[in-house]
Design a protein around this motif. Structure first.
Motif, PDB file in Angstrom:
ATOM      1  N   GLN A  37     -57.258  22.058  15.666  1.00 60.54           N
ATOM      2  CA  GLN A  37     -58.725  22.033  15.661  1.00 60.54           C
ATOM      3  C   GLN A  37     -59.280  23.074  14.688  1.00 60.54           C
ATOM      4  O   GLN A  37     -60.221  22.822  13.953  1.00 60.54           O
ATOM      5  N   LEU A  40     -58.996  21.954  11.172  1.00 61.03           N
ATOM      6  CA  LEU A  40     -59.941  20.860  10.953  1.00 61.03           C
ATOM      7  C   LEU A  40     -61.353  21.406  10.750  1.00 61.03           C
ATOM      8  O   LEU A  40     -62.129  20.910   9.945  1.00 61.03           O
ATOM      9  N   GLN A  41     -61.662  22.433  11.518  1.00 60.15           N
ATOM     10  CA  GLN A  41     -62.966  23.086  11.454  1.00 60.15           C
ATOM     11  C   GLN A  41     -63.197  23.679  10.069  1.00 60.15           C
ATOM     12  O   GLN A  41     -64.285  23.679   9.554  1.00 60.15           O
ATOM     13  N   VAL A  47     -55.733  15.867   9.645  1.00 57.68           N
ATOM     14  CA  VAL A  47     -54.939  16.642  10.592  1.00 57.68           C
ATOM     15  C   VAL A  47     -54.376  15.699  11.645  1.00 57.68           C
ATOM     16  O   VAL A  47     -55.108  14.911  12.238  1.00 57.68           O
ATOM     17  N   PHE A  48     -53.045  15.804  11.829  1.00 62.35           N
ATOM     18  CA  PHE A  48     -52.419  14.993  12.873  1.00 62.35           C
ATOM     19  C   PHE A  48     -51.996  15.908  14.003  1.00 62.35           C
ATOM     20  O   PHE A  48     -51.308  16.906  13.768  1.00 62.35           O
ATOM     21  N   HIS A  49     -52.432  15.597  15.189  1.00 60.46           N
ATOM     22  CA  HIS A  49     -52.050  16.412  16.328  1.00 60.46           C
ATOM     23  C   HIS A  49     -50.816  15.778  16.967  1.00 60.46           C
ATOM     24  O   HIS A  49     -50.922  14.858  17.770  1.00 60.46           O
TER      25      HIS A  49
ATOM     26  N   MET B 391     -56.488  13.526  13.797  1.00 58.95           N
ATOM     27  CA  MET B 391     -57.644  14.084  14.468  1.00 58.95           C
ATOM     28  C   MET B 391     -58.909  13.755  13.693  1.00 58.95           C
ATOM     29  O   MET B 391     -58.912  13.660  12.477  1.00 58.95           O
ATOM     30  N   MET B 392     -59.999  13.587  14.438  1.00 59.76           N
ATOM     31  CA  MET B 392     -61.268  13.193  13.848  1.00 59.76           C
ATOM     32  C   MET B 392     -62.035  14.451  13.461  1.00 59.76           C
ATOM     33  O   MET B 392     -62.128  15.395  14.228  1.00 59.76           O
ATOM     34  N   ARG B 393     -62.558  14.416  12.241  1.00 62.96           N
ATOM     35  CA  ARG B 393     -63.354  15.561  11.787  1.00 62.96           C
ATOM     36  C   ARG B 393     -64.825  15.235  11.997  1.00 62.96           C
ATOM     37  O   ARG B 393     -65.373  14.342  11.368  1.00 62.96           O
ATOM     38  N   VAL B 400     -68.891  21.671  10.789  1.00 61.11           N
ATOM     39  CA  VAL B 400     -67.879  20.916  11.501  1.00 61.11           C
ATOM     40  C   VAL B 400     -67.916  21.358  12.960  1.00 61.11           C
ATOM     41  O   VAL B 400     -67.914  22.550  13.253  1.00 61.11           O
ATOM     42  N   ILE B 401     -67.983  20.400  13.868  1.00 61.50           N
ATOM     43  CA  ILE B 401     -68.073  20.755  15.280  1.00 61.50           C
ATOM     44  C   ILE B 401     -66.914  20.132  16.032  1.00 61.50           C
ATOM     45  O   ILE B 401     -66.249  19.229  15.536  1.00 61.50           O
ATOM     46  N   THR B 402     -66.665  20.637  17.229  1.00 60.55           N
ATOM     47  CA  THR B 402     -65.562  20.105  18.018  1.00 60.55           C
ATOM     48  C   THR B 402     -65.968  18.766  18.620  1.00 60.55           C
ATOM     49  O   THR B 402     -67.132  18.396  18.639  1.00 60.55           O
ATOM     50  N   GLU B 403     -64.970  18.084  19.134  1.00 62.45           N
ATOM     51  CA  GLU B 403     -65.220  16.762  19.690  1.00 62.45           C
ATOM     52  C   GLU B 403     -66.177  16.844  20.885  1.00 62.45           C
ATOM     53  O   GLU B 403     -67.093  16.039  21.027  1.00 62.45           O
TER      54      GLU B 403
END
Lengths: 133, 506
Positions: A37, A40-41, A47-49, B391-393, B400-403
């Motif tokens: 995360q 990604l931020q 990014v693959f988790h 993962m989705m951005r 950029v914020i968390t899910e």
């Protein structure tokens, strides 16, 4: 170039930054959710988790189109697996960090460029500065 | 006295105290309006304003003294305070209208003022004033006394920026200031503290009001009209003191009004940046304001084409004027909208549901939420194209914020949109029964969207001869729409649960 980086710890994350600065395309595989995360931020990358041992994760990341795979995790078995799977898919450049020097031979037999014991490298660098005085 | 207060819970007392604080506001406004009566020699208006001041200040003080500091501050409190205050203040704001209307009963001047003898009409006008909606019960506003023209404009000017914003700029409420600020439909801070934020907002607001008045004066409006329309323009209110709103003014004035409307629908945060950094580029830096410019252009084009299709003429200026007026929720009109096609009315209704940028004086859903929902649709499709472990951005307004953060934001916007549409449908179903038969479904949707978005454009349904139920629905819409529905629903549910618990005790 398309570079797949395995592990998004401090080394992996710094690597992402360098690769992006040099206009390379980057994908990251990281098993730790929060670290994934965090990357990604910070950076606009794929990014693959997942764990590298998870079946088909390299295929998800389009490894057959990758020019290089760089393994930076703190776990040599995961690094070795990444290298092996990368070699299977015909990735030309395989680079890995090795945490235990005893594993060096294993990696080299696979044809992987390695960096052994990053702490020792840093220590040597520091010592070199001292020598130059 | 002590015994009487004890049955009130501590929470209720804290709410009472803050409501009391806010109820002082119409009183202060009435006192400020007294010079206007003197200047225009409308001495009969003085008792009316004094009565308003007396009622407002005494009820306000009573509640304030009865109430108490709250030990805890919660958003629920703040929302209840906002809902009650915005529901009660218009009753006080109606007093001058009724009182002056009764003064004219003995020597009638025009039907316009006499209509306000009916308390429902006066109350409607006051709700439209404070919510800065601008639907009006005044048939010919030009025939109203100057003092009442001023009172209507002042209500909108205060209501547009927010009563709570004004009060926390000068006083200290017992509920957390930020939560009150939020409960009134605002959330963005531009300074370190809320108090500093609202003071900055007021400085900007005063500056822009002065500029608007000046601009209207320069383009050819007489001073009195420029003052009133400046006040109701920058607050995106829309009360006019001319009988056909902006219809008979020159092209220059109409263009000036468009500029004022757009100024009013840009968020104060951006105005602040614009004033301090002196860069025009801040006007399209965030997604919300880019959406604003995009919608202004797109909507005007659609409306031009629709008008060309319908009437054979593009109606360049009117299309632009009406679209900006609807989107900015200002509500001035340059034409009789009754004659426009149903499609044009529905297009304008969409603009009125959207509204301008959040953090300005507009009503409606506000573009921030529209941008969120649009973003949510894009995300939905992007998710489908992701690999299983990818993962989705989530990127929102450049960050950029968390899910979980993204789903929280989207949920908020989606829930409010759903409430908005449901309420509109509910209102339309009732209104259809009470409006005159010449009004079609598109007219009713238009009028409902206008009230809920506190816009004020009208196809003529809002008139003194509207059935009382119709007026009630529109008043409810203006009240709920101004506070973004949730606080008012919370108030209703609090009332219901209180009644239930009282019944259980009995």
């Amino acid at each position: 170039m398309y570079v797949i980086i395995v592990g998004a710890g401090s080394v992996g994350a710094s690597l992402v930054k360098l690769a992006l600065q040099n206009n390379h395309q980057v994908a990251i595989i990281e098993s730790h959710k929060e670290r994934a995360q965090a990357v990604l931020q910070k950076y606009d990358v794929k990014v693959f988790h997942a764990k590298i041992a998870q079946g088909g994760i390299l295929d998800e990341a389009d490894a057959d189109k990758a020019d290089a795979i760089i393994a930076t995790t703190g776990d040599d078995s995961a690094n070795l697996m990444a290298m092996f799977l990368g070699k299977e898919r015909g990735v030309k450049t395989l680079i890995s960090m090795i945490n235990d020097p005893e594993h060096q031979g294993m990696f080299e037999r696979l044809g992987v460029q390695v960096i052994v014991d990053p702490e020792v490298i840093i220590a040597k660098h520091l010592y070199n500065f001292l020598d130059q005085k | 006295m002590k015994i009487k207060i004890n049955w009130l819970s501590r929470n209720t007392k804290a709410i009472l105290r803050d409501v009391g604080l806010l109820l002082h506001l119409p009183g202060v406004m009435a006192v400020v309006s007294l010079p206007i009566c003197l200047v225009f020699r409308e001495y009969y208006a003085i008792p009316a304003f004094l009565l308003t001041a007396l009622a407002s200040l005494s009820i306000g003080q009573l509640l304030y003294q009865l109430g108490d500091y709250s030990s805890e501050t919660r958003l629920r409190h703040a929302m209840l305070v906002a809902a009650i205050s915005w529901g009660v203040v218009p009753f006080l704001g109606a007093i001058p209208l009724i009182a002056i209307a009764y003064h004219f009963a003995t020597f009638p001047e025009s039907q316009t003022i006499l209509n306000f003898q009916n308390p429902t009409n006066a109350l409607f006008e006051s709700f439209a004033g404070f919510s800065s909606a601008g639907l009006s019960m005044a048939l010919q506003p030009s025939l109203l006394p100057h003092s009442l023209q001023w009172w209507r404009s002042l209500m909108q000017w205060i209501g547009g920026v927010g009563m709570i914003v004004l009060v926390i700029a000068v006083l200290e409420p017992s509920t957390d200031a930020y939560e009150l600020y939020y409960a009134e439909g605002r959330e963005k801070r531009i300074a370190l503290t809320v108090t500093k934020t609202v003071r900055k907002i007021w400085k900007i607001y005063l500056l822009y009001t002065a500029l608007s008045i000046l601009l209207l004066r320069i383009t050819g409006m007489p001073w009195w009209e420029a003052t009133n329309h400046g006040l109701t323009g920058i607050s995106t209110g829309g009360f006019a003191i001319a009988d056909d709103s902006m219809g008979s003014y020159s092209i220059a004035v109409k263009l000036a009004i468009i500029a004022v409307c757009i100024l009013g629908s840009i968020s104060f945060a951006v105005h602040y940046q614009l004033l301090t950094e002196r860069r025009l580029s801040v006007l399209w830096q965030d997604a919300q304001h880019r959406a604003l410019w995009f919608l202004i252009v797109l909507g005007t084009i659609l409306l031009l084409l629709e008008n060309f299709w319908h009437s054979g003429s593009f109606l360049w200026l009117d299309s632009l004027f009406q679209w900006v007026s609807a989107l900015s929720t200002c509500g001035f009109s340059s034409v009789k909208l009754q004659n426009w096609s149903p499609t044009a009315k529905l297009l304008l209704s969409i603009a009125m549901i959207f509204g301008g940028a959040a953090g300005s004086t507009v009503g409606g859903l506000k573009l921030k939420r529209i941008v969120f929902l649009y973003q949510a649709i894009l995300w939905r499709f992007r998710r489908l194209s992701l690999q299983p472990h990818e993962m989705m951005r989530y990127q929102l307004e450049g960050k950029v914020i968390t899910e979980s953060e993204s789903s929280r934001q989207i949920k908020g916007a989606a829930v409010l949109t759903l409430l908005w549409i449901s309420l509109l449908i509910f209102g339309v179903l009732i209104l259809l029964h009470v409006v005159k038969p010449e009004y079609t479904l598109s007219d009713v949707i238009f009028e409902g969207a206008s009230a809920l978005g506190s816009v004020g454009l009208s196809v003529g349904i809002s008139q003194p001869d509207l059935h009382w139920l119709g007026k009630l629905i529109l008043m409810l819409f203006m009240w709920m729409g101004r506070l973004e529905i949730v606080p008012v629903l919370l108030l209703f549910s609090a009332i219901v649960s209180n009644i239930k618990s009282l019944r259980r005790q009995a």
